[in-house]
Design a protein around this motif. Sequence first.
Motif, PDB file in Angstrom:
ATOM      1  N   VAL A   1       0.842  -1.194   0.000  1.00  6.60           N
ATOM      2  CA  VAL A   1       0.000   0.000   0.000  1.00  6.60           C
ATOM      3  C   VAL A   1       0.883   1.251   0.000  1.00  6.60           C
ATOM      4  O   VAL A   1       0.699   2.158  -0.807  1.00  6.60           O
ATOM      5  CB  VAL A   1      -0.940   0.013   1.231  1.00  6.60           C
ATOM      6  N   ILE A   2       1.881   1.255   0.888  1.00  8.79           N
ATOM      7  CA  ILE A   2       2.768   2.409   0.977  1.00  8.79           C
ATOM      8  C   ILE A   2       3.514   2.598  -0.336  1.00  8.79           C
ATOM      9  O   ILE A   2       3.651   3.702  -0.849  1.00  8.79           O
ATOM     10  CB  ILE A   2       3.761   2.235   2.141  1.00  8.79           C
ATOM     11  N   SER A   3       3.977   1.462  -0.872  1.00  7.41           N
ATOM     12  CA  SER A   3       4.739   1.519  -2.115  1.00  7.41           C
ATOM     13  C   SER A   3       3.898   2.132  -3.238  1.00  7.41           C
ATOM     14  O   SER A   3       4.361   3.020  -3.954  1.00  7.41           O
ATOM     15  CB  SER A   3       5.196   0.110  -2.484  1.00  7.41           C
ATOM     16  N   ILE A   4       2.663   1.669  -3.360  1.00  9.12           N
ATOM     17  CA  ILE A   4       1.799   2.178  -4.435  1.00  9.12           C
ATOM     18  C   ILE A   4       1.473   3.658  -4.200  1.00  9.12           C
ATOM     19  O   ILE A   4       1.522   4.467  -5.133  1.00  9.12           O
ATOM     20  CB  ILE A   4       0.508   1.329  -4.535  1.00  9.12           C
ATOM     21  N   THR A   5       1.171   4.013  -2.947  1.00  9.87           N
ATOM     22  CA  THR A   5       0.881   5.413  -2.632  1.00  9.87           C
ATOM     23  C   THR A   5       2.065   6.292  -3.017  1.00  9.87           C
ATOM     24  O   THR A   5       1.908   7.358  -3.615  1.00  9.87           O
ATOM     25  CB  THR A   5       0.611   5.572  -1.124  1.00  9.87           C
ATOM     26  N   LEU A   6       3.266   5.831  -2.655  1.00  6.82           N
ATOM     27  CA  LEU A   6       4.471   6.592  -2.979  1.00  6.82           C
ATOM     28  C   LEU A   6       4.596   6.784  -4.485  1.00  6.82           C
ATOM     29  O   LEU A   6       4.885   7.872  -4.970  1.00  6.82           O
ATOM     30  CB  LEU A   6       5.707   5.859  -2.459  1.00  6.82           C
ATOM     31  N   TRP A   7       4.375   5.685  -5.206  1.00  2.54           N
ATOM     32  CA  TRP A   7       4.467   5.749  -6.664  1.00  2.54           C
ATOM     33  C   TRP A   7       3.522   6.809  -7.213  1.00  2.54           C
ATOM     34  O   TRP A   7       3.917   7.664  -8.009  1.00  2.54           O
ATOM     35  CB  TRP A   7       4.097   4.389  -7.281  1.00  2.54           C
ATOM     36  N   ILE A   8       2.266   6.746  -6.768  1.00  2.00           N
ATOM     37  CA  ILE A   8       1.279   7.698  -7.271  1.00  2.00           C
ATOM     38  C   ILE A   8       1.711   9.124  -6.917  1.00  2.00           C
ATOM     39  O   ILE A   8       1.696  10.023  -7.754  1.00  2.00           O
ATOM     40  CB  ILE A   8      -0.121   7.378  -6.693  1.00  2.00           C
ATOM     41  N   ALA A   9       2.126   9.299  -5.660  1.00  2.00           N
ATOM     42  CA  ALA A   9       2.534  10.638  -5.212  1.00  2.00           C
ATOM     43  C   ALA A   9       3.671  11.174  -6.077  1.00  2.00           C
ATOM     44  O   ALA A   9       3.627  12.316  -6.548  1.00  2.00           O
ATOM     45  CB  ALA A   9       2.960  10.583  -3.747  1.00  2.00           C
ATOM     46  N   TYR A  10       4.683  10.330  -6.308  1.00  2.00           N
ATOM     47  CA  TYR A  10       5.821  10.758  -7.112  1.00  2.00           C
ATOM     48  C   TYR A  10       5.389  11.127  -8.530  1.00  2.00           C
ATOM     49  O   TYR A  10       5.802  12.154  -9.071  1.00  2.00           O
ATOM     50  CB  TYR A  10       6.872   9.646  -7.191  1.00  2.00           C
ATOM     51  N   ILE A  11       4.574  10.275  -9.127  1.00  2.00           N
ATOM     52  CA  ILE A  11       4.200  10.494 -10.519  1.00  2.00           C
ATOM     53  C   ILE A  11       3.339  11.745 -10.651  1.00  2.00           C
ATOM     54  O   ILE A  11       3.557  12.569 -11.547  1.00  2.00           O
ATOM     55  CB  ILE A  11       3.484   9.240 -11.083  1.00  2.00           C
ATOM     56  N   VAL A  12       2.391  11.920  -9.724  1.00  2.00           N
ATOM     57  CA  VAL A  12       1.541  13.116  -9.786  1.00  2.00           C
ATOM     58  C   VAL A  12       2.387  14.379  -9.607  1.00  2.00           C
ATOM     59  O   VAL A  12       2.254  15.352 -10.356  1.00  2.00           O
ATOM     60  CB  VAL A  12       0.422  13.027  -8.720  1.00  2.00           C
ATOM     61  N   ALA A  13       3.281  14.345  -8.626  1.00  2.00           N
ATOM     62  CA  ALA A  13       4.149  15.504  -8.392  1.00  2.00           C
ATOM     63  C   ALA A  13       4.973  15.800  -9.642  1.00  2.00           C
ATOM     64  O   ALA A  13       5.132  16.961 -10.047  1.00  2.00           O
ATOM     65  CB  ALA A  13       5.057  15.247  -7.189  1.00  2.00           C
ATOM     66  N   LEU A  14       5.495  14.730 -10.248  1.00  2.00           N
ATOM     67  CA  LEU A  14       6.312  14.911 -11.449  1.00  2.00           C
ATOM     68  C   LEU A  14       5.480  15.519 -12.576  1.00  2.00           C
ATOM     69  O   LEU A  14       5.939  16.423 -13.284  1.00  2.00           O
ATOM     70  CB  LEU A  14       6.900  13.566 -11.882  1.00  2.00           C
ATOM     71  N   TYR A  15       4.240  15.043 -12.701  1.00  2.00           N
ATOM     72  CA  TYR A  15       3.375  15.534 -13.779  1.00  2.00           C
ATOM     73  C   TYR A  15       3.159  17.041 -13.646  1.00  2.00           C
ATOM     74  O   TYR A  15       3.334  17.788 -14.610  1.00  2.00           O
ATOM     75  CB  TYR A  15       2.031  14.794 -13.748  1.00  2.00           C
ATOM     76  N   PHE A  16       2.819  17.494 -12.447  1.00  2.00           N
ATOM     77  CA  PHE A  16       2.578  18.925 -12.257  1.00  2.00           C
ATOM     78  C   PHE A  16       3.851  19.736 -12.493  1.00  2.00           C
ATOM     79  O   PHE A  16       3.816  20.821 -13.079  1.00  2.00           O
ATOM     80  CB  PHE A  16       2.037  19.189 -10.851  1.00  2.00           C
ATOM     81  N   SER A  17       4.994  19.192 -12.053  1.00  2.00           N
ATOM     82  CA  SER A  17       6.251  19.914 -12.253  1.00  2.00           C
ATOM     83  C   SER A  17       6.568  20.029 -13.734  1.00  2.00           C
ATOM     84  O   SER A  17       6.963  21.106 -14.209  1.00  2.00           O
ATOM     85  CB  SER A  17       7.395  19.192 -11.532  1.00  2.00           C
ATOM     86  N   VAL A  18       6.403  18.915 -14.460  1.00  2.00           N
ATOM     87  CA  VAL A  18       6.695  18.936 -15.892  1.00  2.00           C
ATOM     88  C   VAL A  18       5.777  19.934 -16.593  1.00  2.00           C
ATOM     89  O   VAL A  18       6.216  20.702 -17.457  1.00  2.00           O
ATOM     90  CB  VAL A  18       6.547  17.519 -16.503  1.00  2.00           C
ATOM     91  N   PHE A  19       4.512  19.954 -16.175  1.00  2.00           N
ATOM     92  CA  PHE A  19       3.572  20.903 -16.772  1.00  2.00           C
ATOM     93  C   PHE A  19       4.062  22.336 -16.581  1.00  2.00           C
ATOM     94  O   PHE A  19       4.070  23.132 -17.529  1.00  2.00           O
ATOM     95  CB  PHE A  19       2.183  20.728 -16.148  1.00  2.00           C
ATOM     96  N   LEU A  20       4.506  22.656 -15.373  1.00  2.00           N
ATOM     97  CA  LEU A  20       5.014  24.008 -15.102  1.00  2.00           C
ATOM     98  C   LEU A  20       6.216  24.337 -15.978  1.00  2.00           C
ATOM     99  O   LEU A  20       6.336  25.447 -16.484  1.00  2.00           O
ATOM    100  CB  LEU A  20       5.400  24.142 -13.632  1.00  2.00           C
ATOM    101  N   VAL A  21       7.092  23.344 -16.137  1.00  2.00           N
ATOM    102  CA  VAL A  21       8.267  23.569 -16.987  1.00  2.00           C
ATOM    103  C   VAL A  21       7.825  23.878 -18.412  1.00  2.00           C
ATOM    104  O   VAL A  21       8.351  24.797 -19.054  1.00  2.00           O
ATOM    105  CB  VAL A  21       9.205  22.341 -16.966  1.00  2.00           C
ATOM    106  N   LEU A  22       6.831  23.126 -18.892  1.00  2.00           N
ATOM    107  CA  LEU A  22       6.340  23.354 -20.258  1.00  2.00           C
ATOM    108  C   LEU A  22       5.770  24.766 -20.392  1.00  2.00           C
ATOM    109  O   LEU A  22       6.027  25.459 -21.384  1.00  2.00           O
ATOM    110  CB  LEU A  22       5.273  22.319 -20.618  1.00  2.00           C
ATOM    111  N   VAL A  23       5.000  25.188 -19.385  1.00  2.00           N
ATOM    112  CA  VAL A  23       4.457  26.549 -19.417  1.00  2.00           C
ATOM    113  C   VAL A  23       5.604  27.555 -19.450  1.00  2.00           C
ATOM    114  O   VAL A  23       5.597  28.508 -20.229  1.00  2.00           O
ATOM    115  CB  VAL A  23       3.548  26.804 -18.194  1.00  2.00           C
TER     116      VAL A  23
END
Lengths: 257, 424
Positions: free
Chosen positions: B4-26
């Motif tokens: 559970v922790i592992s999957i939560t971490l994965w989701i958290a990392y990927i979501v955080a990365l997605y928003f960061s990448v979006f900001l970089v693109l902007v």
Amino acid sequence: MVNKKSEIKLKEEPIPKIMKEKETRDGTFRKISTDKYVLAGIITFLIFSLGLTLGMIIDDHRYNLVDEINMEQEVKYLSLQSQYLYLNAFSSYNNCPIISTALKETIKDLSDSLSEVIAYEEDDKTTTDKRKQIIMRRYLLDNLRYWLLATENKQKCSLNIAPILYFYSTECPSCPNQGTILTYYKKVFGEEVLVFPINLDFQLEEPLVEIVMNQFNITKQPTLIIDDKKYEGVVGKDQLLTLICSSLKKSEHCPKE
Amino acid sequence: MNTVISITLWIAYIVALYFSVFLVLVYLDKKRLFSTEDSADKISHFPLVSVLIPAYNEEKTILRTLESVYALDYPKNRLEVIVINDGSKDHTGKVIQTYIKNKPNFQLLSHSNCGKAASLNRALKLAKGEFFACLDADSFVESSTLKKMLQIYEKENNSNLAIVTPAMKVYQPKNMLQKVQWLEYLVIILISRLSSHLDSLYVAPGPFSLYRTRIIRKIGGFDEKNITEDQEIAYRIQQRQYLIKQCTNGYVYTTAPQELTPFYHQRRRWYLGGITCLHQYRKLVANKKYGDFGLMQMVKNVVGFILAVTGITIAGYFFILPLFQTLKEMIIVNFNFMPYLQTLKIKITFLNFLLTDFRKGIIVLFLFIIGGFFFYQAHRNAKEKILKFGWIPLIPYFAFYYTLKGIILILCMIEFVRGKKVKW
């Protein structure tokens, strides 16, 4: 009456204005950066896949490295065994000092690489990999061989060491406590105490473990074997100190009588 | 549990990365506009502007605030200043009275204590300006800022532009906490700049946001019930489909809290206000009608709260669990830890290096790179040197600061949920 009138007046005024405003402000200035949403998704996925690929490559390297450590261990063991055979053949000579040094060095090597493998084992608890099991089994065997060598050498050359064979399994609830106490004395006595942990999770695959267990009639975990004697259940801190000290001839860490 | 922790971490990392990448693109997309965007202080006409200064027990700082307003580079007869003494218990009233003597465009409004938003609303009734700005008594404005902000109104030439926000910096940071906040505010300036391009600003900072009086009156002034009226009004402006723009180089200086307790109180107010606003305007979340604001910013704000909470919880889990384990071991050996210290050696072998989890590691690495990139660009954007206060403030900024903020955030969320339960 007066109040009601004024209330009605207040309500009447703003309504048409707001209606008008709504017509002009429908958010036409708003944009949706769909291209960026998609692109960000793709880039995120690429980075994610890069991580996965890298992880797989590194895993491969890791196994190879553990394999190397194993092979090194094997050669060292062969070398030690040859030395032992040699010394046996010429047993009229007193060769004990040489072999005791060699044994100590090799055992130190074993404990070093073993701790690394344990770290590796703890890291990947969730993965059930065939290779990992083989690696762990070889370490188990190594431990048994060294224990045999150490015990025999202790008797023949009267070395000042206390070899402890420690049976445990991951399902046994009190084993971590026994482990803690053993680690503690390993740290206190250093090279005088030799702990050989046998993980019974691999018992079914290794006949040698069966032989040892039958000989000592081991039914419980944790069980310690110190100098051919069996101690079942958790051996407490004070009791273990007494056992170690009676096994050793003399040690600065033992309480003086 | 581990899975559970592992999957939560994965989701958290990927979501955080997605928003960061979006900001970089902007950022990459809008970067070419950056050089032409800086406002000059030349404007063709001078509309009447009101400056509202609410003050409650500010006898120490009010004078500098008033002076900074007096020193504004703007015709005196086009600038109306309304200072509101919100029932101060100290000498604030006297200080103001002495200062505004012989200054016909300054006036004092005194009433018993009723809070900042209510004070502003009362002053708003009197204000004659086409535009008005609020200035907290702990903040100071640069003399050219007003003209630069008005230039945005002129340039945009859009009657639906309701708020122009300033770029807020920390005023003369002295101790470590203030210096860390200095760094934080610079990054906020850059992120707000990007949000401004996406019409996604959701805060109109208390110090010197410049409002269009007509629109603010129409939507009913400031919300007197909300503890962060500057966030609430921005959300409301967005909800009614008006525009908010940032004036990138219109600087305002604010005094950042110097100690942990006032810092905690400030952040608690911000975060609780933020959660309340998000809850109040939840219909905007993922709402197509609001474009990037609804689909990205609102979603990001909600997810941001969740990410912070999961992040801190998992970090706590990984920190507390080994601590508990060590404690248990120590109890078994009667706290005789000398043997452990004697044999303690830090070994970094190639195998240890390989043991690190590269799958998540690479995402964390990218997050750090993006964070560092924005940190650097934020300094360039605000024309400040990274090492203005030496390299020491960078350590707490990168190492503990976000953890501290996350912990305050969790406390606020607990408070919010509890408050809700009591009310219902």
